[in-house]
Design an enzyme around this catalytic site. Structure first.
Site, PDB file in Angstrom:
ATOM      1  N   HIS A 140       0.842  -1.200   0.000  1.00 41.05           N
ATOM      2  CA  HIS A 140       0.000   0.000   0.000  1.00 41.05           C
ATOM      3  C   HIS A 140       0.870   1.240   0.000  1.00 41.05           C
ATOM      4  CE1 HIS A 140       1.168  -0.445   4.224  1.00 41.05           C
ATOM      5  NE2 HIS A 140       0.923   0.844   4.373  1.00 41.05           N
ATOM      6  N   ASP A 178       0.837   5.164   1.914  1.00 41.45           N
ATOM      7  CA  ASP A 178       0.181   5.845   3.031  1.00 41.45           C
ATOM      8  C   ASP A 178      -0.493   7.109   2.489  1.00 41.45           C
ATOM      9  OD1 ASP A 178       1.213   3.863   4.636  1.00 41.45           O
ATOM     10  OD2 ASP A 178       2.835   5.083   5.459  1.00 41.45           O
ATOM     11  N   HIS A 209       4.777   0.157  -0.119  1.00 39.43           N
ATOM     12  CA  HIS A 209       5.552  -0.661   0.813  1.00 39.43           C
ATOM     13  C   HIS A 209       4.688  -1.771   1.393  1.00 39.43           C
ATOM     14  CE1 HIS A 209       3.701   2.723   2.973  1.00 39.43           C
ATOM     15  NE2 HIS A 209       3.682   1.957   4.061  1.00 39.43           N
ATOM     16  N   ARG A 261       8.332  -8.526  15.093  1.00 44.99           N
ATOM     17  CA  ARG A 261       8.701  -7.160  14.706  1.00 44.99           C
ATOM     18  C   ARG A 261       7.757  -6.189  15.403  1.00 44.99           C
ATOM     19  NH1 ARG A 261      10.826  -3.888  10.514  1.00 44.99           N
ATOM     20  NH2 ARG A 261       9.432  -2.228   9.822  1.00 44.99           N
TER      21      ARG A 261
HETATM   22  C1  LIG Z   1      -7.430  -0.784   4.155  1.00 43.70           C
HETATM   23  C2  LIG Z   1      -7.217   0.346   4.779  1.00 43.70           C
HETATM   24  C3  LIG Z   1      -6.423   0.482   6.049  1.00 43.70           C
HETATM   25  C4  LIG Z   1      -6.127   1.968   6.061  1.00 43.70           C
HETATM   26  C5  LIG Z   1      -7.453   2.517   5.585  1.00 43.70           C
HETATM   27  C6  LIG Z   1      -7.675   1.691   4.328  1.00 43.70           C
HETATM   28  O1  LIG Z   1      -9.008   1.662   3.875  1.00 43.70           O
HETATM   29  C7  LIG Z   1      -6.734   2.255   3.223  1.00 43.70           C
HETATM   30  C8  LIG Z   1      -5.527   3.010   3.846  1.00 43.70           C
HETATM   31  C9  LIG Z   1      -4.959   2.283   5.077  1.00 43.70           C
HETATM   32  C10 LIG Z   1      -3.943   3.118   5.860  1.00 43.70           C
HETATM   33  C11 LIG Z   1      -2.475   2.889   5.486  1.00 43.70           C
HETATM   34  C12 LIG Z   1      -1.582   3.812   6.326  1.00 43.70           C
HETATM   35  C13 LIG Z   1      -1.976   3.785   7.799  1.00 43.70           C
HETATM   36  O2  LIG Z   1      -1.540   2.562   8.380  1.00 43.70           O
HETATM   37  C14 LIG Z   1      -3.505   3.918   7.979  1.00 43.70           C
HETATM   38  C15 LIG Z   1      -3.865   4.106   9.467  1.00 43.70           C
HETATM   39  C16 LIG Z   1      -4.010   5.016   7.118  1.00 43.70           C
HETATM   40  O3  LIG Z   1      -4.195   6.170   7.407  1.00 43.70           O
HETATM   41  O4  LIG Z   1      -4.280   4.526   5.859  1.00 43.70           O
HETATM   42  C17 LIG Z   1      -4.171   2.730   7.299  1.00 43.70           C
HETATM   43  C18 LIG Z   1      -5.690   2.591   7.395  1.00 43.70           C
HETATM   44  C19 LIG Z   1      -6.136   1.736   8.579  1.00 43.70           C
HETATM   45  O5  LIG Z   1      -5.424   0.814   9.018  1.00 43.70           O
HETATM   46  O6  LIG Z   1      -7.255   1.973   9.045  1.00 43.70           O
HETATM   47  O1  LIG Z   2       5.349  -1.926  10.233  1.00 44.44           O
HETATM   48  C1  LIG Z   2       5.900  -1.338   9.327  1.00 44.44           C
HETATM   49  O2  LIG Z   2       7.114  -1.331   9.199  1.00 44.44           O
HETATM   50  C2  LIG Z   2       5.094  -0.571   8.307  1.00 44.44           C
HETATM   51  C3  LIG Z   2       3.605  -0.546   8.610  1.00 44.44           C
HETATM   52  C4  LIG Z   2       2.850   0.339   7.693  1.00 44.44           C
HETATM   53  O3  LIG Z   2       3.184   0.483   6.549  1.00 44.44           O
HETATM   54  C5  LIG Z   2       1.673   1.071   8.180  1.00 44.44           C
HETATM   55  O4  LIG Z   2       1.328   0.924   9.374  1.00 44.44           O
HETATM   56  O5  LIG Z   2       1.071   1.827   7.386  1.00 44.44           O
HETATM   57 FE   LIG Z   3       2.175   2.087   5.553  1.00 41.91          FE
END
Ligand SMILES: C=C1C[C@]23C[C@@]1(O)CC[C@H]2[C@@]12CC[C@H](O)[C@@](C)(C(=O)O1)[C@H]2[C@@H]3C(=O)O
Ligand SMILES: O=C(O)CCC(=O)C(=O)O
Ligand SMILES: [Fe+2]
Length: 358
Positions: free
Chosen positions: A213, A215, A270, A280
């Site tokens: 994904h 961020d 990543h 981890r």
């Molecule tokens: C599948 C998902 C988890 C996420 C929200 C989403 O619908 C798409 C973006 C995901 C992500 C990736 C980065 C961060 O870990 C996170 C908190 C964010 O802001 O976007 C996660 C979201 C999540 O885990 O709720």
């Molecule tokens: O745990 C990690 O090193 C990355 C996790 C990550 O990509 C996330 O929380 O969005």
């Molecule tokens: Fe991430």
């Protein structure tokens, strides 16, 4: 040379989904940019790293080791509680404890986590409720860590603005310094999988901890323990395993900064593999602007006459849309201008893939 093989999903809790074949080098150690924040060339290195990789490591970061170890030990304690106790801090809606399920749209991974806000109200109310034994100690540790990492984020964004010759040094950092900035702290624990055969020297076993994904935010500031597992995707689509370094931080460019730079800086794709031998633990601070902040290509980061590739949106609009997507979806697609979607000979669109796991 280490060739990364295809990741596997855990059959006990996840359907097998297609994942791009992986190949790569162990040149990661020399390939991943390292920016020494105390050095005179920090800003130019950092700028180049954002353009080339959307990813770099920072040393001499100024975050006190005590802030790091204190939160890390509290996180380790939390994740070693009984499952029933941890479940009391969940589900993450969107904050709280989550286990294996990531987001609300069916993504899964071999990971458990705590999603936290870092503002005083949240810390004094909900955050404390997450942590049974020493709630005040936990919220204080989160607060200390978040404050120190916020300073680091501010420094990184100011150096980036300087490197890009923006008029105002705070042109980017103001988004983080805004009292309303939407920052999120995530503590991830990837339990080891001794039941899965170890396939590499470091104990990597190709079980996916956190699927690929980008961020959505501006930048993410990541610190992990000494257990590797993070992999980043390069412009050519290949994957590189990032050697862990608990003394440093890693910075990831997010979708919002990609948009603000009109694709000049890469939002880095990543993912995380679990380790067959050791757990981890990662702590990530996501720098999001205030909900009403308008995000769009900034003239200052573009060349003269360059066409804007994205429509303007508020962070609230993007966040709301992003949280309806699956992890691997191309979240920026709907925000790209139609005229730019077919322009695939530009390296700036390289990372905007249309891969979906649906
Ligand atoms: C599948 C998902 C988890 C996420 C929200 C989403 O619908 C798409 C973006 C995901 C992500 C990736 C980065 C961060 O870990 C996170 C908190 C964010 O802001 O976007 C996660 C979201 C999540 O885990 O709720
Ligand atoms: O745990 C990690 O090193 C990355 C996790 C990550 O990509 C996330 O929380 O969005
Ligand atoms: Fe991430």
């Amino acid at each position: 040379m280490v060739v990364l093989s295809k990741p596997i999903f855990d059959l006990n809790f996840s359907p097998i989904k297609p994942c791009k074949p992986t190949s790569n080098v162990d040149a990661a150690l020399t390939m991943i940019p390292v920016v020494d924040l105390s050095s005179h060339d920090a800003k130019s290195k950092l700028l180049k790293a954002c353009e080339e990789f959307g990813f770099f490591k920072v040393i001499n970061h100024g975050v006190p080791v005590e802030s790091i170890t204190s939160l890390e030990s509290k996180a380790v304690n939390f994740f070693s509680l009984a499952q029933t106790q941890k479940d009391e801090a969940g589900p993450p809606n969107p904050f709280g404890y989550g286990n294996k399920s990531i987001g609300l749209n069916g993504d899964v991974g071999w990971v458990e986590y705590l999603l936290l806000k870092t503002d005083p109200l949240f810390l004094s109310q909900r955050c404390r409720a997450f942590y049974g034994e020493d709630p005040l100690g936990f919220s204080n540790a989160v607060n200390d860590y978040a404050e120190a990492v916020k300073e680091l984020g501010c420094e990184v964004l100011e150096l980036l603005a300087e490197g890009a010759e923006m008029k105002q040094r705070n042109a980017l950092s103001r988004l983080l310094m805004d009292d309303e900035s939407d920052t999120v702290l995530r503590l991830n624990h990837y339990p080891s999988r001794p039941d899965v055969q170890v396939s590499t020297i470091g104990g990597g076993n190709n079980v996916l901890g956190f699927g690929e994904h980008t961020d959505p935010q501006i930048i993410s500031i990541l610190r992990s323990n000494s257990v590797s597992g993070l992999e980043i995707s390069l412009k050519d689509g290949s994957w590189v395993a990032v050697p862990s370094d608990p003394t440093s931080f890693f910075i990831l460019v997010g979708d919002s900064l990609q948009v603000m730079s009109n694709g000049r800086f890469r939002s880095v794709k990543h993912r995380v593999m679990t380790n067959g031998l050791r757990p981890r633990l990662s702590m990530i601070y996501f720098v999001g602007p205030s909900l009403q902040e308008k995000i769009g290509p900034m003239k200052e980061l573009m060349k003269e006459g360059e066409e804007s590739m994205y429509k303007e949106f508020t962070w609230n609009e993007y966040k709301t849309a992003a949280y309806k997507t699956r992890l691997g979806d191309n979240r920026l697609g709907p925000f790209q201008k139609k005229s730019c979607i077919t322009n695939n000979n530009s390296s700036r669109a390289d990372n905007v893939t249309l891969v979906s796991y649906n």
